[in-house]
Enzyme design. Structure first.
Site, PDB file in Angstrom:
ATOM      1  CB  CYS A   1      -0.977  -0.023   1.169  1.00 56.05           C
ATOM      2  SG  CYS A   1      -2.369   1.115   0.941  1.00 56.05           S
TER       3      CYS A   1
ATOM      4  CD  GLU B   1      -1.643  -6.380   5.044  1.00 54.04           C
ATOM      5  OE1 GLU B   1      -1.915  -5.235   5.466  1.00 54.04           O
ATOM      6  OE2 GLU B   1      -1.201  -6.594   3.888  1.00 54.04           O
TER       7      GLU B   1
ATOM      8  CG  HIS C   1      -3.779  -3.566   2.860  1.00 51.67           C
ATOM      9  ND1 HIS C   1      -2.840  -3.154   3.785  1.00 51.67           N
ATOM     10  CD2 HIS C   1      -4.325  -2.433   2.337  1.00 51.67           C
ATOM     11  CE1 HIS C   1      -2.827  -1.833   3.833  1.00 51.67           C
ATOM     12  NE2 HIS C   1      -3.713  -1.369   2.966  1.00 51.67           N
TER      13      HIS C   1
END
Length: 564
Positions: free
Chosen positions: A390, A518, A516
């Site tokens: 990001c 994750e 993102h």
């Protein structure tokens, strides 16, 4: 009809209700049950999207674009439960909904009160998650169990409407359909050399004053709880001895928690109390991941250079995804949490030398930006595997523009509105946005990857979907100049309008993404880009060792110069 489990907490906050709830959900799924997870937060913010990471930790984003509590990250990592905006409600959302109904005249002139109107709204969102399908899949199973975690601690003024609502809910549904699990602290006093049960007794006393009798007590403790202390807790808290569950602190890994609860037969107790006939769970995959954690084949060090590095929960999913990638590679990961402001002040050479990989995560605001840029330049020039996420991608673009493309004044318009080269600029749909909450580019968005790119190799596919949370983007006016100087755009939106992934092929591993990744990592299935990044760090480490061995360099000099 779905059964309901309510998880409450007492004595102090941060006891691990989210982790315990997620572990219970996992154990019940392993028994073949269909589980839905939900978190009810007592704060007045409509959602955590506008809250500081120092106040709340990370904002966890769902596929549907909901900005939610970080505990939902635990739910997704531990279970297969589909999460939607019905999975997280706050006091702000509840009151907003009730006030909107009042403005529309839906209460027919009645005085709107906490009881019954607020509590009815809360009961409604609990009921809704049990009855609403989470996906469009016609084969989706009906929900067997809903686990609802109540944020905060018993006795807090702001949590009282939620406590009252679940009390009413259990009466209306029937006690045999609902189960109350209360998480408490049993502290160990070193001076007295004994555990103290009184805080748990007081916590349960407060809960019973509200009208809720817990069925199960999960007792957080540093030391083993003796049978004598368990009998005391059972007697004074009006629960059976078998329902006093010890949950000792885990020094090794949070992924031990489900096995600890299994050893204490919590899942069997829940099924017996709710009349659920299920087979014993099979946790062979969980045992395997713990075995990998305990017996690593490699050791690598990763520096996470962020704005909020001193607050562990601010990058919770990042750290978990790194651990998952470590499990996949049988690698023990030593994470260095480096403040980007410190990199600005002390320089990357001092703080980042010796690391096998450098990751720059997301964030908002100008503070520490130049430290991120310096860290990225250090990784690029020193050939250290780099992963940007990001804002980390946007900083990588700024760094490359300044030091490779030759645009010395390049910047993002988020931080310098008068930059001569706005290589990062505001998304078109964000230009007239006034309200800050829930207005970014949010949720799952498709991305098309260039075949043969490092990203496509990691995913094993050219078409992916990942979750987003941003307002700014790569300025398309500069695409050709970046390509000409060696930074490839290897991922875009399907219409080619938005840049999603950039890579530097002439580098051991240099990849940055606008989204993102994750949020889609699990301990049993590492996110592909994190797995690729950690794999590159392992290779970097092995190469350093081989070079050190050839040159006779002491192994200690390979270690990072700053503490992890």
């Amino acid at each position: 009809m779905a059964k309901h489990i309510f998880v409450t907490g007492g004595v102090v906050s941060s006891l691990g209700k989210g982790l315990t709830s997620a572990s219970i959900g996992m154990l019940l799924e392993k028994r073949g049950l269909s589980v839905r997870m939900q978190k009810l937060d007592p704060y007045i913010n409509v959602d955590p999207g506008t809250m500081s990471p120092y106040q709340h930790g990370e904002v966890y984003v769902l596929d549907d674009g909901s900005e939610t509590d970080l505990d939902l990250g635990h739910y997704e990592r531990f279970t297969g439960s589909p999460l939607t905006r019905d999975s997280n409600y706050t006091t702000g959302q509840i009151y907003q909904s009730v006030i909107n109904k009042e403005r529309r005249g839906e209460f027919l002139g009645k005085t709107v009160q906490v009881i019954p109107h607020i509590t009815n709204e809360i009961k409604g969102v609990i009921e809704r998650i049990a009855e609403t399908k989470a996906t469009d899949d016609p084969t989706e199973r009906p929900v067997d169990v809903v686990i609802t975690e109540i944020g905060g601690t018993v006795g807090d003024i702001e949590s009282l409407p939620f406590m009252e609502a679940i009390r009413q809910f259990a009466i209306e549904k029937g006690k045999q359909e609902c189960l109350f699990i209360h998480l408490t602290l049993v502290p160990y006093l070193k001076a007295a050399r004994e555990l103290k049960t009184k805080p748990t007794q007081h916590s349960v006393g407060l809960l019973r004053q509200i009208g809720i009798q817990p069925d199960v007590l999960v007792c957080r403790t540093e030391q083993p709880i003796s049978r004598e202390d368990r009998e005391k807790i059972a007697l004074f808290c009006n629960v059976s001895l078998e329902a006093v569950i010890e949950e000792r602190d885990k020094d090794f890994s949070i992924y031990e928690v489900p096995l600890s609860l299994l050893d204490n037969r919590l899942d069997s107790l829940i099924c017996d109390r709710l009349g659920l006939k299920t087979p014993d769970p099979n946790l062979s995959d969980w045992h395997e991941l713990l075995q990998r954690l305990r017996n690593p084949s490699h050791e690598v060090s990763i520096a996470v250079v962020g704005k909020y590095a001193e607050h562990r929960d601010a990058y919770k999913s990042i750290y978990e995804a790194i651990d998952h990638a470590g499990i996949a590679h049988r690698a023990q990961i030593r994470v260095g949490r480096i403040r980007s402001e410190d990199v600005e002040a002390e320089g990357p050479e001092r703080l980042l030398s010796g690391y096998d990989g450098i990751l720059v995560p997301g964030g908002f605001g100008e503070r520490g930006i130049e430290g991120k840029v310096q860290a990225i330049r250090f990784a690029r020039e020193k050939g250290i595997p780099f992963f940007g996420i990001c804002l980390g991608m946007q900083c990588a673009v700024v760094e490359f523009a300044r030091h490779v493309v030759g645009l010395e004044g390049a910047h993002s318009t988020e931080f310098d509105k008068d930059t001569p080269d706005p290589v990062i600029c505001l998304l078109d749909e964000q230009r007239n946005v006034v309200d800050m909450g829930g207005t970014m580019r949010l949720g799952a968005q498709p991305t098309r990857l260039e075949p043969g790119s490092e990203a496509a190799k990691c995913y094993g596919s050219s078409d992916i979907s990942e979750r987003h949370r941003h307002r700014y983007e790569f300025n398309n006016c500069y695409r050709s100049r970046f390509n000409a100087h060696g930074m490839r755009i290897t991922g875009t939106s399907p219409d080619d309008a938005l840049v999603e992934v950039v890579e530097v092929p002439d580098h051991p591993w240099f990849l940055a993404v606008q989204y993102h990744p994750e949020f889609k990592s699990k301990p049993t299935a590492a996110q592909p880009l994190f797995a690729g990044f950690v794999g590159a760090a392992v290779q970097h480490r092995m190469k350093k060792r081989a070079n050190a061995s050839a040159e006779g360099t002491p192994a200690a000099e390979e270690q990072p110069t700053t503490p992890s």
